[in-house]
Write a protein that holds these residues in place. Structure first.
Motif, PDB file in Angstrom:
ATOM      1  N   ALA A 297      -3.545   3.316  -1.582  1.00  0.00           N
ATOM      2  CA  ALA A 297      -3.520   2.780  -2.950  1.00  0.00           C
ATOM      3  C   ALA A 297      -2.608   1.566  -2.981  1.00  0.00           C
ATOM      4  O   ALA A 297      -1.575   1.539  -2.304  1.00  0.00           O
ATOM      5  CB  ALA A 297      -3.047   3.841  -3.945  1.00  0.00           C
TER       6      ALA A 297
ATOM      7  N   ASN B 259       0.826  -1.203   0.000  1.00  0.00           N
ATOM      8  CA  ASN B 259       0.000   0.000   0.000  1.00  0.00           C
ATOM      9  C   ASN B 259       0.860   1.252   0.000  1.00  0.00           C
ATOM     10  O   ASN B 259       1.926   1.294   0.629  1.00  0.00           O
ATOM     11  CB  ASN B 259      -0.926   0.026   1.213  1.00  0.00           C
TER      12      ASN B 259
ATOM     13  N   GLU C  11      -3.611   1.105  -7.653  1.00  0.00           N
ATOM     14  CA  GLU C  11      -5.066   0.977  -7.725  1.00  0.00           C
ATOM     15  C   GLU C  11      -5.684   1.521  -6.449  1.00  0.00           C
ATOM     16  O   GLU C  11      -5.266   1.172  -5.346  1.00  0.00           O
ATOM     17  CB  GLU C  11      -5.440  -0.486  -7.919  1.00  0.00           C
ATOM     18  N   VAL C  12      -6.711   2.366  -6.611  1.00  0.00           N
ATOM     19  CA  VAL C  12      -7.346   3.053  -5.483  1.00  0.00           C
ATOM     20  C   VAL C  12      -8.806   2.637  -5.422  1.00  0.00           C
ATOM     21  O   VAL C  12      -9.538   2.771  -6.417  1.00  0.00           O
ATOM     22  CB  VAL C  12      -7.243   4.587  -5.629  1.00  0.00           C
TER      23      VAL C  12
END
Length: 582
Positions: A444, A429, A465-466
């Motif tokens: 993310a 993350n 990727e969020v």
């Protein structure tokens, strides 16, 4: 004898210290009247004593003669005092009247703020332990340093589409606006398309052909089955009338007439042959008649068997042809349906057309708008733009509406070459912030790291990727990705909880050292409980790193300070310096 009009010289002093009979000075308040003093009845000038006595009685000399008298200082002082007393009396009277007509307000006690002057505070050890106070020794050590890298939010490529026209036509309506959130299947635009109408009508025609082929195939199959049963029954030489009765209800078509007639003819020829044989044996007829009957019976049998085989073969052939025709018709229906799907026709509309053919109705259109093409949302999302409007002509493949789902976004950032080593492992993350939501941090998941540096700025692109379930993040938002690295330069730092604010300045409470190795309180107490003395150290703060505050000045390495729970010391210090209310 003449009398002089000039004023007499001063000859005596009044008890007040001033000479009587002196002329009035310029600016004096005494009235001035020109002319000599009046004479007595005997013609002599009155003496000063006589004048003073006359003034006291108000006889002999008029008041207009006071120009020769100067008021004393005592008189002026008494007059001024009397005027002041009068004014004071008027003011007191007015104040009394105003106070009687006004309801008095309650008296408020105002506590003036005082500056905290103490630089130390002592508390019982028991209180410190109950408050959970912790101590820490200051030392220089490397701290984690957070560096922000700019980035931007983009749509997930799998969840962003540009909806295009599947058919050409004219825009009839656009029931959405820019920024509207829509659900899957919701209508975004309506296009009036003659091309689509033609494809729909063709599909209906193909459905009708398939329906006719299906009916014919079913009939031919039944006929073939009936013929097969009839042929099998005729193999057992039944009676013709019995055959007619048994197969009267079966769908046999022309096979009924051909088979039964040929069978009846054969049976009749056989009966005639048997009769001619009897006649020959009885001598009624000659052998020629039997031979002729035998030839006729053989011909009838051959004709029947030929008809039987032909009818059975024709029935099977007709059934096979009808099945093939049905398959061809069904294939054409499939093709016409596929064309509608290629044109982007609504599945519900296609189902309605097919249902109209299966369920006969007086309304052949079934309420269907044959030219209307409904453009629907492919999934839940938001309309990014509305560049089209009613009346606009569009061609097949032309862009209509950009559409995206914002539940999942992509974060694109360019990491400087010097910070590539600070990137976490794939799948880890990353934390980032955005000016649109100050004070809030987002997470993310790192999904991809570029394989080549940008030669223009020596940076490496990364993609994360969020998850965005609350739709707080929007496309195009600027973000700051936080990369945590270890600062190689050791710094003096304290926990963030140890820093308190006094008089607008940051302070830290240091445990006071003592030569004996203990830490007695400076002031004696009556309870004689053990206490700890803390000194107030005003410090200069630096940046905050990893929940620790860098100290530039005010503390030395090795100092023991209050960490968690230092607010108790601040509260006690404020209470010690709180002024008493009057």
């Amino acid at each position: 004898m003449s009398v002089s009009t000039s004023p007499p010289p001063p000859s005596s002093q009044s008890p007040g210290g001033d000479y009587e009979g002196a002329p009035v000075r310029p600016g004096s308040t005494t009235h001035h009247t020109a002319g000599p003093l009046p004479l007595a009845r005997d013609g002599t000038r009155p003496s000063p004593g006589v004048v003073r006595e006359a003034l006291s009685r108000g006889n002999g000399v008029g008041t207009h003669q006071r120009m020769w008298l100067k008021p004393t200082r005592r008189t002026m002082l008494i007059g001024s005092l009397a005027a002041f007393v009068g004014l004071l009396a008027v003011w007191a009277t007015a104040t009394l009247i105003r106070s009687e007509s006004t309801v008095p307000e309650p008296t408020k006690t105002t506590v003036q703020p005082q500056t905290i002057g103490f630089d130390r505070v002592a508390l019982r050890v028991r209180d410190l332990m109950e408050a959970g106070l912790t101590l820490e020794t200051c030392s220089r050590q490397p701290l984690l340093k957070t560096i922000d890298v700019p980035g931007v939010l983009e749509a997930d490529h799998d969840l962003e589409v540009i909806i295009r026209a599947r058919v050409g036509g004219v825009i009839r309506a656009v029931p959405v606006v820019k920024g509207k959130r829509v659900s899957q299947g919701e209508v975004l635009a309506i296009i009036e398309s003659p091309e689509l109408a033609q494809a729909r009508l063709e599909h209906r025609a193909r459905l009708r052909e398939a329906q006719a082929a299906r009916i014919d195939a079913e009939w031919q199959t039944q006929v073939a089955s009936g013929v097969e049963r009839l042929v099998e029954a005729l193999r057992h030489d039944p009676d013709a009338l019995e055959i007619e009765r048994r197969f009267a209800e079966l769908p046999l078509g022309d096979a009924r007439r051909q088979l039964i007639q040929s069978y009846a003819a054969w049976r009749t020829a056989q009966i005639n042959l048997d009769r001619q044989g009897i006649y020959v044996r009885e001598g009624i007829v000659g052998p020629s008649r039997w031979n002729q009957a035998a030839r006729e019976a053989a011909a009838a049998q051959s004709s029947f068997e030929s008809a039987r085989d032909q009818v059975a073969r024709d029935a099977r052939q007709a059934a096979l042809k009808s099945q093939q025709a049905l398959k061809l018709a069904q294939g054409r229906v499939f093709d016409s349906r596929a064309r509608l799907e290629v044109l982007g026709d609504d599945p519900a509309t296609i189902a309605l057309i097919e249902r109209l053919e299966d369920e006969p109705t007086s309304n052949q259109s079934g309420g269907l708008d044959w030219t209307a093409h409904l453009v629907r949302a492919p999934f839940d999302g938001i309309v990014l733009d509305r560049p089209i409007g009613p009346g606009q002509q569009v061609d097949r493949g032309e862009a209509l509406i950009p559409f995206a789902n914002l539940d999942r976004l992509h974060l694109i950032a360019k990491i400087p070459e010097s910070l590539i080593g600070a990137l976490p492992a794939m799948g880890s993350n990353l934390s980032f912030t955005t000016p649109a939501h100050p004070g809030r941090r987002f997470a993310a998941r790192l999904e991809a790291i570029g394989g080549q540096l940008d030669p223009a700025n020596r940076s490496l692109p990364v993609l994360a990727e969020v998850e965005n379930p609350d739709q707080a993040l929007k496309l195009g938002m600027a973000v700051r990705v936080e990369l945590v690295i270890e600062d190689p330069q050791p710094v003096l730092s304290v926990p963030r909880a140890s820093v308190q604010d006094l008089e607008g300045r940051p302070v830290v409470f240091e445990l006071a050292p003592d030569p004996t190795g203990t830490n007695p309180a400076a002031d004696s107490t009556q309870d004689d409980e053990p206490r700890r003395l803390f000194l107030v150290r005003r410090v200069e703060l630096g940046e905050i790193r990893d929940n620790r505050v860098v100290i530039h000045s005010g503390l030395h390495e090795g100092a023991i300070i209050a960490a968690q729970g230092s607010f108790l010391l601040k509260s006690e210090l404020i209470l010690q310096n709180e002024p008493e209310e009057e």
